[in-house]
Design an enzyme around this catalytic site. Sequence first.
Site, PDB file in Angstrom:
ATOM      1  N   ASP A 172      -2.078  -2.804  -1.219  1.00  0.00           N
ATOM      2  CA  ASP A 172      -1.948  -2.861   0.238  1.00  0.00           C
ATOM      3  C   ASP A 172      -3.171  -2.257   0.926  1.00  0.00           C
ATOM      4  O   ASP A 172      -3.727  -2.838   1.870  1.00  0.00           O
ATOM      5  CB  ASP A 172      -0.701  -2.111   0.683  1.00  0.00           C
ATOM      6  CG  ASP A 172       0.569  -2.934   0.533  1.00  0.00           C
ATOM      7  OD1 ASP A 172       0.492  -4.169   0.623  1.00  0.00           O
ATOM      8  OD2 ASP A 172       1.643  -2.344   0.341  1.00  0.00           O
ATOM      9  N   LEU A 173      -3.571  -1.082   0.490  1.00  0.00           N
ATOM     10  CA  LEU A 173      -4.666  -0.386   1.160  1.00  0.00           C
ATOM     11  C   LEU A 173      -5.977  -1.151   1.025  1.00  0.00           C
ATOM     12  O   LEU A 173      -6.720  -1.320   2.006  1.00  0.00           O
ATOM     13  CB  LEU A 173      -4.809   1.020   0.598  1.00  0.00           C
ATOM     14  CG  LEU A 173      -3.654   1.976   0.918  1.00  0.00           C
ATOM     15  CD1 LEU A 173      -3.781   3.264   0.112  1.00  0.00           C
ATOM     16  CD2 LEU A 173      -3.616   2.299   2.411  1.00  0.00           C
TER      17      LEU A 173
END
Length: 399
Positions: A172-173
């Site tokens: 996600d990051l």
Amino acid sequence: MTRPLENVTILDLSRVLACPFATMILAELGATVIKVEQPGTGDETRGFEPRVEGEGGSESAYYMAFNRSKQSITVNLRSAEGQDLIRKLSAQADVVLENFPVGTLQRYGLDYARLSQDNPALVYVSCTGFGMTGPYAPRKGYDTVFQAMGGIMSLTGERGGGPVKPGLPVADLTSGLWVAIAILSSLMGRQATGKGCHVDFSMLDGQVGLLSLAAARFFALGEVPPRLGTEHPGRVPSAAFRCRDDKWVQVTGSDQHWKPLCDLLGLHEWAEDPTLVRNIDRVNRREEVMAGLSAAVARLDRDEFCRLCDEAKVPAGPILSVDEVLSNEHVLARGMVREFAHPQLGSFKALPVPFKFDGFDDPSLGRPPLLGEHTDQVLGDRLGLGKEDIQALRERKVI
């Protein structure tokens, strides 16, 4: 001075983590980010744990970590009138970002083909799990699924052990960072051509793109890298070592660091051994070298060992827990822990965008918006709707 993105407007149709992280970065670099949320509930992360309790109410720390400095409006995208509002707002925007399942926004008439008719200069970014094409396009996934399928989980874990996910949602990051890069590069391209574009970004593609060194070793050697814990597949030493006080330190050195490391550890014979001078020789004797270094480091406390390494200019650093990082003197001196004022919670700490500019103002650190806080302002200022018009939309549950 101004912040570098102050003339950019982003209509953010995304939710959860990856894309909100991207738009938060861009918002704190000066972009106006209009976050479109579902009436009544908002981004689902508004309900995620952990909760922060304040005198004025309760908020999700998860939501606040990825949605600072944005405007929030609520629009029912399933409503024909709501879809029309989004089309009108996108006609004024520089960027539209969305992370809906493939085909969803096409059904709503909010896909790139439709919105670019009214705004040919629009940069439209679609972030999906597996992309707009390919056999997996219809599939759904989460951060850990992309970690698993993208290879990083196969590389992470102790020697001889099973796969381990990193301690943060890496897929996600990093997808958020990829999306921010896509937006910025597309805006730069638009300056040259005057035309917008559609960016098809797959979170799985993003993870495959991070394989980097592992892929290079496979292409060069046909090697499928084994799990090595904190060790580096092609460098010795590069690993975590346990110290006498049961704290840990990471040491990563090149050939020029070998002799000073051995000397500070009292391994003088190794320091003068010509068969250990080159990294390739140490890699070939990995088991022996790692055992000797581990035994020597275990005779020193962590802070003492780090001091000796600093004095000898050997690259090493303590493995800090989250509380240690957030109270570290250097982290604090760099301004990496700051606060924002929230109307319900009071003061709350946050991690700023980590840039320091000379020539622009540094990134801001704003608060996250309350749900729908800016609906009336945005519809009034940008679309010219009066109070009665906005109230009528609210009564019809369009906003």
